[in-house]
Design a protein around this motif. Structure first.
Motif, PDB file in Angstrom:
ATOM      1  N   GLU A 197      45.679  20.980  -3.020  1.00 34.48           N
ATOM      2  CA  GLU A 197      47.139  20.900  -3.021  1.00 34.48           C
ATOM      3  C   GLU A 197      47.545  19.720  -3.891  1.00 34.48           C
ATOM      4  O   GLU A 197      46.945  18.641  -3.820  1.00 34.48           O
ATOM      5  CB  GLU A 197      47.687  20.710  -1.610  1.00 34.48           C
ATOM      6  CG  GLU A 197      47.664  21.968  -0.768  1.00 34.48           C
ATOM      7  CD  GLU A 197      48.552  21.859   0.462  1.00 34.48           C
ATOM      8  OE1 GLU A 197      49.681  22.382   0.420  1.00 34.48           O
ATOM      9  OE2 GLU A 197      48.118  21.260   1.463  1.00 34.48           O
ATOM     10  N   CYS A 198      48.557  19.917  -4.701  1.00 34.24           N
ATOM     11  CA  CYS A 198      48.992  18.898  -5.661  1.00 34.24           C
ATOM     12  C   CYS A 198      50.507  18.760  -5.596  1.00 34.24           C
ATOM     13  O   CYS A 198      51.179  18.778  -6.627  1.00 34.24           O
ATOM     14  CB  CYS A 198      48.581  19.265  -7.079  1.00 34.24           C
ATOM     15  SG  CYS A 198      46.837  19.662  -7.288  1.00 34.24           S
ATOM     16  N   GLY A 199      51.043  18.669  -4.406  1.00 32.70           N
ATOM     17  CA  GLY A 199      52.482  18.826  -4.282  1.00 32.70           C
ATOM     18  C   GLY A 199      53.208  17.755  -3.513  1.00 32.70           C
ATOM     19  O   GLY A 199      52.653  16.736  -3.100  1.00 32.70           O
ATOM     20  N   ILE A 200      54.483  18.044  -3.325  1.00 28.25           N
ATOM     21  CA  ILE A 200      55.397  17.244  -2.516  1.00 28.25           C
ATOM     22  C   ILE A 200      56.065  18.203  -1.544  1.00 28.25           C
ATOM     23  O   ILE A 200      56.487  19.288  -1.946  1.00 28.25           O
ATOM     24  CB  ILE A 200      56.479  16.564  -3.386  1.00 28.25           C
ATOM     25  CG1 ILE A 200      55.837  15.612  -4.404  1.00 28.25           C
ATOM     26  CG2 ILE A 200      57.492  15.828  -2.515  1.00 28.25           C
ATOM     27  CD1 ILE A 200      56.814  15.132  -5.468  1.00 28.25           C
ATOM     28  N   GLU A 201      56.124  17.810  -0.293  1.00 27.36           N
ATOM     29  CA  GLU A 201      56.852  18.624   0.678  1.00 27.36           C
ATOM     30  C   GLU A 201      58.043  17.845   1.208  1.00 27.36           C
ATOM     31  O   GLU A 201      57.924  16.665   1.534  1.00 27.36           O
ATOM     32  CB  GLU A 201      55.946  19.036   1.836  1.00 27.36           C
ATOM     33  CG  GLU A 201      56.655  19.966   2.819  1.00 27.36           C
ATOM     34  CD  GLU A 201      55.692  20.758   3.670  1.00 27.36           C
ATOM     35  OE1 GLU A 201      55.397  21.907   3.319  1.00 27.36           O
ATOM     36  OE2 GLU A 201      55.227  20.212   4.683  1.00 27.36           O
ATOM     37  N   LEU A 202      59.180  18.505   1.242  1.00 28.45           N
ATOM     38  CA  LEU A 202      60.361  17.888   1.830  1.00 28.45           C
ATOM     39  C   LEU A 202      60.968  18.831   2.850  1.00 28.45           C
ATOM     40  O   LEU A 202      60.989  20.052   2.654  1.00 28.45           O
ATOM     41  CB  LEU A 202      61.393  17.488   0.784  1.00 28.45           C
ATOM     42  CG  LEU A 202      62.027  18.532  -0.112  1.00 28.45           C
ATOM     43  CD1 LEU A 202      63.386  18.041  -0.612  1.00 28.45           C
ATOM     44  CD2 LEU A 202      61.138  18.816  -1.332  1.00 28.45           C
ATOM     45  N   ILE A 203      61.406  18.268   3.957  1.00 27.12           N
ATOM     46  CA  ILE A 203      62.036  19.025   5.027  1.00 27.12           C
ATOM     47  C   ILE A 203      63.382  18.374   5.306  1.00 27.12           C
ATOM     48  O   ILE A 203      63.456  17.179   5.615  1.00 27.12           O
ATOM     49  CB  ILE A 203      61.165  19.059   6.287  1.00 27.12           C
ATOM     50  CG1 ILE A 203      59.839  19.750   5.968  1.00 27.12           C
ATOM     51  CG2 ILE A 203      61.884  19.786   7.423  1.00 27.12           C
ATOM     52  CD1 ILE A 203      58.860  19.785   7.118  1.00 27.12           C
ATOM     53  N   ILE A 204      64.426  19.168   5.173  1.00 27.72           N
ATOM     54  CA  ILE A 204      65.795  18.666   5.309  1.00 27.72           C
ATOM     55  C   ILE A 204      66.499  19.475   6.384  1.00 27.72           C
ATOM     56  O   ILE A 204      66.540  20.708   6.326  1.00 27.72           O
ATOM     57  CB  ILE A 204      66.562  18.796   3.985  1.00 27.72           C
ATOM     58  CG1 ILE A 204      65.806  18.107   2.850  1.00 27.72           C
ATOM     59  CG2 ILE A 204      67.968  18.213   4.113  1.00 27.72           C
ATOM     60  CD1 ILE A 204      66.330  18.456   1.474  1.00 27.72           C
TER      61      ILE A 204
END
Length: 244
Positions: free
Chosen positions: A183-190
């Motif tokens: 995995e090479c990502g960014i996770e955002l939860i709003i």
């Protein structure tokens, strides 16, 4: 490849996905060919999930979807393909019900594009993302925190995480998402604040009292704290060196 499937075990380790984020009926934007609905039995409070892809319309606008439609909005590696990700995110937030959650995964530019723009690993990427930089090597770089800020006062950022737990920084330039684990990502939860929260200036405590049988425990916590404070006022803490 199969970035949503790679995320499932990670999400199962965080109970918030099962009891807060992925509950009710939702939409999976850009979900083909690895839709969230494949894993419905692993998230027991998740209802129907509509997979939205190109045949449904431009995901940047979600023009056929009314405001406040879905209990949650989910997207894995779609936002970077939009002509205007800012407008896209605003519309994704628009179709989310108050109290619901927006769960988004996007590539991190340093781990995925790795210093070269336009992207050579995926020519469909219109922008690159980073959480926050004053300057970037990418001429198309977008700070994630700026995107969240542009959503306005209803945006309640609950989680922002760099997904590098399976990333190997010592490898030479290589698309690590081609591997089964990378995995090479960014996770955002709003979370979308409710009108009552916006009027009150925050998410204040509820007004419903617990049952009497439960109140005795909460009140005992207060009594225990009071006793501890009274004791600590009579003696020096962390000063007793006697053998146990």
């Amino acid at each position: 490849m199969k970035e949503n499937s790679k995320s499932i075990l990670r999400r199962l380790d965080d109970s918030n996905y099962m009891r807060k984020y992925l509950i009710g009926d939702g939409v999976d934007i850009g979900g083909k060919p690895d839709p969230l609905s494949l894993y419905g039995e692993l998230f027991p409070l998740m209802g129907k999930v509509r997979t939205w892809d190109m045949e449904d319309g431009d995901a940047q606008f979600m023009a056929s979807v009314a405001d406040d439609t879905f209990d949650f909005v989910f997207s894995s590696h779609c936002l970077e393909h939009l002509n205007d990700p800012r407008e896209g995110l605003i519309n994704w937030f628009r179709v989310l019900k108050p109290g619901g959650h927006l769960v988004i995964t996007i590539p991190d530019e340093d781990m995925y594009e790795q210093g070269i723009w336009p992207s050579t690993h995926n020519k469909g990427h219109r922008v690159s993302f980073t959480i926050l930089k004053a300057t970037s090597w990418s001429e198309a770089s977008i700070n994630v925190l700026d995107l969240v800020r542009d959503l306005g006062p209803a945006a309640d950022l609950r989680k922002l995480q760099v997904l590098d737990h399976t990333y190997r920084y010592d490898l030479p330039r290589f698309d690590q998402t081609l591997t089964p684990i990378g995995e090479c990502g960014i996770e955002l939860i709003i979370r979308k604040r409710t009108p009552a929260e916006l009027n009150a200036g925050g998410r204040l405590p509820g007004q419903t009292q617990p049952e009497p049988g439960q109140r005795v425990y909460y009140n005992q916590y207060r009594a225990d704290q009071s006793a501890l404070k009274a004791f600590s006022g009579q003696t020096d803490l962390f000063s007793d060196e006697r053998e146990l």
